[in-house]
Design a protein around this motif. Sequence first.
Motif, mmCIF file in Angstrom:
data_model
loop_
_atom_site.group_PDB
_atom_site.id
_atom_site.type_symbol
_atom_site.label_atom_id
_atom_site.label_comp_id
_atom_site.label_asym_id
_atom_site.label_seq_id
_atom_site.Cartn_x
_atom_site.Cartn_y
_atom_site.Cartn_z
ATOM 1 N N VAL A 1 0.839 -1.206 0.000
ATOM 2 C CA VAL A 1 0.000 0.000 0.000
ATOM 3 C C VAL A 1 0.871 1.252 0.000
ATOM 4 O O VAL A 1 0.603 2.233 -0.709
ATOM 5 C CB VAL A 1 -0.961 -0.009 1.217
ATOM 6 N N GLU A 2 1.950 1.191 0.789
ATOM 7 C CA GLU A 2 2.900 2.301 0.862
ATOM 8 C C GLU A 2 3.462 2.626 -0.536
ATOM 9 O O GLU A 2 3.539 3.781 -0.942
ATOM 10 C CB GLU A 2 4.047 1.898 1.799
ATOM 11 N N GLN A 3 3.831 1.565 -1.259
ATOM 12 C CA GLN A 3 4.414 1.762 -2.599
ATOM 13 C C GLN A 3 3.405 2.289 -3.596
ATOM 14 O O GLN A 3 3.757 3.051 -4.495
ATOM 15 C CB GLN A 3 4.980 0.437 -3.120
ATOM 16 N N VAL A 4 2.157 1.868 -3.441
ATOM 17 C CA VAL A 4 1.129 2.361 -4.352
ATOM 18 C C VAL A 4 0.921 3.855 -4.101
ATOM 19 O O VAL A 4 0.763 4.648 -5.015
ATOM 20 C CB VAL A 4 -0.201 1.593 -4.168
ATOM 21 N N VAL B 1 -5.625 -5.390 0.806
ATOM 22 C CA VAL B 1 -4.766 -4.541 -0.027
ATOM 23 C C VAL B 1 -5.551 -4.037 -1.245
ATOM 24 O O VAL B 1 -5.458 -2.861 -1.614
ATOM 25 C CB VAL B 1 -3.493 -5.299 -0.484
ATOM 26 N N ILE B 2 -6.362 -4.909 -1.852
ATOM 27 C CA ILE B 2 -7.161 -4.484 -3.021
ATOM 28 C C ILE B 2 -8.094 -3.341 -2.623
ATOM 29 O O ILE B 2 -8.196 -2.328 -3.310
ATOM 30 C CB ILE B 2 -8.015 -5.641 -3.595
ATOM 31 N N ARG B 3 -8.771 -3.514 -1.470
ATOM 32 C CA ARG B 3 -9.681 -2.466 -0.983
ATOM 33 C C ARG B 3 -8.958 -1.125 -0.883
ATOM 34 O O ARG B 3 -9.442 -0.093 -1.332
ATOM 35 C CB ARG B 3 -10.188 -2.837 0.418
ATOM 36 N N GLU B 4 -7.763 -1.184 -0.298
ATOM 37 C CA GLU B 4 -6.984 0.031 -0.071
ATOM 38 C C GLU B 4 -6.537 0.648 -1.399
ATOM 39 O O GLU B 4 -6.613 1.858 -1.588
ATOM 40 C CB GLU B 4 -5.772 -0.330 0.797
ATOM 41 N N VAL B 5 -6.081 -0.214 -2.306
ATOM 42 C CA VAL B 5 -5.614 0.262 -3.620
ATOM 43 C C VAL B 5 -6.761 0.929 -4.373
ATOM 44 O O VAL B 5 -6.603 1.978 -4.987
ATOM 45 C CB VAL B 5 -5.020 -0.904 -4.447
ATOM 46 N N LEU C 1 -7.490 4.293 -3.293
ATOM 47 C CA LEU C 1 -6.485 5.269 -3.735
ATOM 48 C C LEU C 1 -6.620 5.630 -5.207
ATOM 49 O O LEU C 1 -6.144 6.674 -5.633
ATOM 50 C CB LEU C 1 -5.070 4.728 -3.485
ATOM 51 N N GLY C 2 -7.216 4.718 -6.025
ATOM 52 C CA GLY C 2 -7.322 5.027 -7.454
ATOM 53 C C GLY C 2 -7.600 3.809 -8.306
ATOM 54 O O GLY C 2 -8.103 2.804 -7.827
ATOM 55 N N GLN C 3 -7.276 3.908 -9.580
ATOM 56 C CA GLN C 3 -7.669 2.878 -10.549
ATOM 57 C C GLN C 3 -6.497 1.997 -11.016
ATOM 58 O O GLN C 3 -6.584 1.377 -12.064
ATOM 59 C CB GLN C 3 -8.315 3.539 -11.775
ATOM 60 N N THR C 4 -5.403 1.971 -10.276
ATOM 61 C CA THR C 4 -4.257 1.151 -10.684
ATOM 62 C C THR C 4 -4.709 -0.291 -10.956
ATOM 63 O O THR C 4 -5.323 -0.918 -10.100
ATOM 64 C CB THR C 4 -3.188 1.111 -9.557
ATOM 65 N N GLU D 1 -14.656 -8.951 -7.214
ATOM 66 C CA GLU D 1 -15.733 -8.063 -6.775
ATOM 67 C C GLU D 1 -15.193 -6.795 -6.141
ATOM 68 O O GLU D 1 -15.799 -5.735 -6.223
ATOM 69 C CB GLU D 1 -16.680 -8.792 -5.817
ATOM 70 N N LEU D 2 -14.030 -6.905 -5.521
ATOM 71 C CA LEU D 2 -13.419 -5.722 -4.912
ATOM 72 C C LEU D 2 -12.756 -4.826 -5.959
ATOM 73 O O LEU D 2 -12.326 -3.723 -5.657
ATOM 74 C CB LEU D 2 -12.381 -6.128 -3.862
ATOM 75 N N GLY D 3 -12.670 -5.346 -7.193
ATOM 76 C CA GLY D 3 -12.154 -4.491 -8.265
ATOM 77 C C GLY D 3 -10.835 -4.929 -8.884
ATOM 78 O O GLY D 3 -10.241 -4.186 -9.655
ATOM 79 N N ALA D 4 -10.353 -6.143 -8.543
ATOM 80 C CA ALA D 4 -9.170 -6.659 -9.240
ATOM 81 C C ALA D 4 -9.537 -6.854 -10.704
ATOM 82 O O ALA D 4 -10.691 -7.136 -11.034
ATOM 83 C CB ALA D 4 -8.714 -7.977 -8.631
#
Length: 227
Positions: free
Chosen positions: A39-42, A64-68, A71-74, A93-96
């Motif tokens: 998450v820090e690196q993202v 981690v997916i939730r957090e990413v 933060l945005g659409q990476t 479902e979380l957006g991967a």
Amino acid sequence: MVATILVVEDEREIAQLVRDYLERAGFGTTWAGDGDRAVEQVRNGRPDLIVLDLGLPGRDGLDVIREVRALGQTPVVILTARGEETDRIVGLELGADDYIVKPFSPREVVARVRAVLRRAAGPDDDRRVLRRGTMEIDIPRMRVIVDGRQIELTATEFQLLVTLARRPGQVFTRGQLLDAVRGDAFEGYERAIDAHIKNVRRKIESDSAKPMFIQTVYGVGYRFAEE
Ligand code: CA
């Protein structure tokens, strides 16, 4: 510009193998051994794509997916062990954007990463805006507006919506939709499409239980509503 891929995997040998292949294919790579560092690196490094193992010590991959996504659409490609089907579905479902099942071939990782990056960049033959009722899909800008409200979709969700909306009334099977969003067809995993459609509906429909745009065709697949 060289795309940078963040590899998140606690097993060093696997991480190194994936990095070697990605670098040989011309990508830059960075590494994180746990969820917090990922998450820090993202947040600070802004990678172009994340290859994320779901089995991590401490903060787990789904978190981690939730957090990413917060933060945005990476774009995110998840790595899961065989048999962890539920995690895979939850991850999508979380957006991967896609998943790879372990044990995988490093070649497969490279192909998936390329396909997802291509999707994220958008197809270059599209220079159009589609208008469907109260929905406007600006393909070059990857922007969706419904009733004047801008909708945030992941690259995969956007591609899925565009595929359906280009041909209102045409029924697409899950397999066809899978091909359309993957570009490279590996093992079919059609239920992943249901997870993505569920996400798109949640975002574009005022009532997901009575969808106005994307209709379910029972036993077959989905279609975009005809006007
Ligand atoms: Ca692991």
